[in-house]
Scaffold this motif. Structure first.
Motif, short mmCIF file in Angstrom:
data_model
loop_
_atom_site.label_atom_id
_atom_site.label_comp_id
_atom_site.label_asym_id
_atom_site.label_seq_id
_atom_site.Cartn_x
_atom_site.Cartn_y
_atom_site.Cartn_z
N GLU A 169 0.68 -1.54 -0.27
CA GLU A 169 0.18 -0.22 0.04
C GLU A 169 0.75 0.96 0.35
N GLY A 170 0.43 2.45 -0.41
CA GLY A 170 0.97 3.85 -0.76
C GLY A 170 1.04 4.55 -1.82
N PRO A 171 1.87 3.46 -2.78
CA PRO A 171 1.65 3.81 -4.48
C PRO A 171 0.53 3.98 -5.49
N GLU A 172 0.11 4.90 -6.00
CA GLU A 172 -0.56 4.31 -6.48
C GLU A 172 -0.88 3.65 -8.25
N TYR A 173 -0.69 2.77 -8.30
CA TYR A 173 -0.79 1.89 -8.92
C TYR A 173 -1.78 2.20 -10.81
N ILE A 174 -1.39 1.94 -11.75
CA ILE A 174 -2.07 2.02 -12.82
C ILE A 174 -2.06 0.91 -14.08
N ILE A 175 -2.86 0.31 -13.85
CA ILE A 175 -2.93 -1.20 -15.16
C ILE A 175 -3.29 -0.14 -16.31
N MET A 176 -2.68 -1.25 -17.06
CA MET A 176 -2.71 -0.45 -18.74
C MET A 176 -3.66 -1.75 -19.36
N CYS A 177 -5.29 -0.32 -19.96
CA CYS A 177 -6.18 -1.49 -20.67
C CYS A 177 -5.73 -0.90 -22.08
N TYR A 178 -4.53 -1.81 -21.97
CA TYR A 178 -4.40 -1.96 -24.22
C TYR A 178 -3.53 -2.70 -24.85
N ASN A 179 -4.03 -2.25 -26.14
CA ASN A 179 -3.36 -3.56 -26.60
C ASN A 179 -3.28 -5.16 -26.23
N LEU A 180 -4.46 -5.05 -26.37
CA LEU A 180 -5.69 -5.78 -26.42
C LEU A 180 -5.43 -7.12 -27.80
N HIS A 181 -5.34 -6.01 -28.89
CA HIS A 181 -4.49 -6.42 -30.22
C HIS A 181 -3.56 -5.99 -30.31
N GLY A 182 -2.64 -6.48 -30.87
CA GLY A 182 -1.47 -5.58 -31.61
C GLY A 182 -0.74 -6.69 -31.74
N TYR A 183 0.58 -6.64 -32.12
CA TYR A 183 1.58 -6.70 -31.96
C TYR A 183 1.22 -8.37 -31.98
N GLY A 184 1.49 -9.38 -33.11
CA GLY A 184 1.67 -10.65 -33.03
C GLY A 184 -0.40 -11.48 -32.29
N THR A 185 -0.93 -10.02 -33.12
CA THR A 185 -2.91 -10.81 -32.46
C THR A 185 -2.86 -10.81 -34.39
N GLU A 186 -4.41 -11.01 -34.29
CA GLU A 186 -5.08 -10.59 -34.91
C GLU A 186 -6.02 -8.74 -34.88
N PRO A 187 -6.65 -8.94 -35.68
CA PRO A 187 -6.64 -7.42 -35.84
C PRO A 187 -7.62 -6.65 -35.15
N GLY A 188 -7.90 -5.73 -34.78
CA GLY A 188 -8.72 -5.68 -33.51
C GLY A 188 -8.04 -4.05 -33.06
N PRO A 189 -9.08 -4.05 -31.91
CA PRO A 189 -8.84 -2.88 -31.03
C PRO A 189 -7.96 -2.61 -30.07
N LYS A 190 -7.83 -1.69 -29.37
CA LYS A 190 -6.63 -1.96 -28.66
C LYS A 190 -7.35 -2.21 -27.06
N ALA A 191 -8.39 -2.59 -27.48
CA ALA A 191 -9.40 -2.31 -26.28
C ALA A 191 -10.74 -2.41 -26.36
#
Length: 345
Positions: free
Chosen positions: A208-230
């Motif tokens: 506990e203490g820091p602010e935590y930032i979770i990535m909500c992107y690259n659902l699709h991208g390098y090495g995946t089929e075409p699609g949105p980042k999220a």
């Protein structure tokens, strides 16, 4: 086809159309709606040292932005932390605007600059070296604090990636974050920690203490089929995943998108580049249920392409999903190639 089978077929088609319409309405409702309590959302945005042409222009055109995260500081071939001159210059350029005061975070990544200008990105062997002993870990923390204070940044952002399922390294990382936060807190320096979507929060407990930032992107991208980042499901999964974290939590969204080629090549592109491509090939982008835009084109070498990207409405839709779920911060990757991003007008 019998009458009964025909009725079943028609009913199925109507059901599918109805579901599709409901999804489209859902997207439109989010994008047409003003984000409530906009002033209460903690907005941060990254600027990257290799893409600073639009820095002042985009910042001036943005609405509410609380913090700018300067990407990045990394390590030379001797594994010594340093801040590239482009990162330092970006801080000076923003400060010279003078019209607003932004919190400034120095983003530190586990990238290693090797000889002949080669790099080892997301280098976990580097992390094992930095965390090898109590002395090396303490020295690393001291180096971070010294460089942040010396270069005039307000806060620290740790973005150490590719730890994946290495629980031993996660345990060392947890010890490092705990010590870093306590040392930084004693000097009134805030700490943010960026986490990849695959962070094993079911197996580790972050301090506990820091602010935590979770990535909500690259659902699709390098090495995946075409699609949105999220999309909505992906974002909601990340929100649910964060429930075990304590303290301030934020979620990171990404601008731009990817050009997926039929030959397997995938290239990143900005919103502006995507729009220019659509105009060049005379294509009208469509919006799918994810909120992202897409279009297809054939290039001069007869290679087919599918482009997926986010614009302001896409980002607004994704922000709406997050803010409806709770009091979370929003971070945007990144300045550069955006059209009216976070513009209040």
């Amino acid at each position: 086809m019998t009458k009964k089978l025909m009725l079943i077929f028609v009913f199925t088609i109507l059901l599918l159309v109805s579901c599709t319409n409901e999804k489209n309405i859902d997207v439109e409702n989010y994008m047409d709606k003003e984000i409530e309590d906009n002033e209460n959302i903690r907005f941060s945005i990254w600027t990257a040292y290799w893409d600073t042409d639009d820095l002042e222009h985009e910042i001036k055109d943005m609405g509410k932005v609380d913090n700018i995260c300067y990407f990045a500081a990394y390590f030379n071939e001797d594994k010594i932390l340093f801040v590239p001159k482009e990162t330092k210059e970006s801080l000076k350029r923003i400060e010279s605007l003078g019209n607003r005061k932004y919190g400034s975070y120095l983003t530190i990544v586990n990238d290693l600059l090797l000889a002949d200008n080669k790099s080892s990105l997301k280098d976990t062997d580097l992390l094992y070296t930095l965390f090898a002993t109590e002395e090396t870990m303490n020295n690393h923390i001291e180096d971070i604090l010294n460089i942040v204070i010396k270069e005039g940044f307000d806060g620290i952002e740790i973005d150490y990636e590719a730890i994946n399922k290495d629980i031993n390294l996660w345990e060392l990382f947890i010890e490092f974050i705990d010590k870093l936060y306590k040392s930084a807190n004693g000097k009134d320096i805030p700490v943010r920690v960026v986490l990849e979507p695959n962070v094993p929060l079911d197996k580790i407990t972050l301090p506990e203490g820091p602010e935590y930032i979770i990535m909500c992107y690259n659902l699709h991208g390098y090495g995946t089929e075409p699609g949105p980042k999220a999309n909505k499901v992906f974002i909601e999964d990340m929100i649910k995943k964060s429930e075990g974290l304590k303290g301030d939590i934020g979620f990171a969204l990404a601008t731009g998108g990817y050009d997926f080629q039929s030959n397997g090549i995938v290239n990143a592109l900005t919103e502006r580049e995507a729009v220019e491509l659509s105009k060049f090939y005379n294509k009208i982008p469509q919006r799918d249920e994810s909120g992202a835009l897409f279009f297809n084109y054939m290039d001069n070498e007869e290679v087919s392409h599918q482009v997926w990207y986010a614009n302001k409405d896409t980002i607004n839709y994704w922000i709406g999903i997050i803010t409806e779920a709770g009091d979370y911060g929003i971070s945007i990757w990144k300045i550069g190639g955006n059209i009216n991003l976070l513009n209040e007008n």
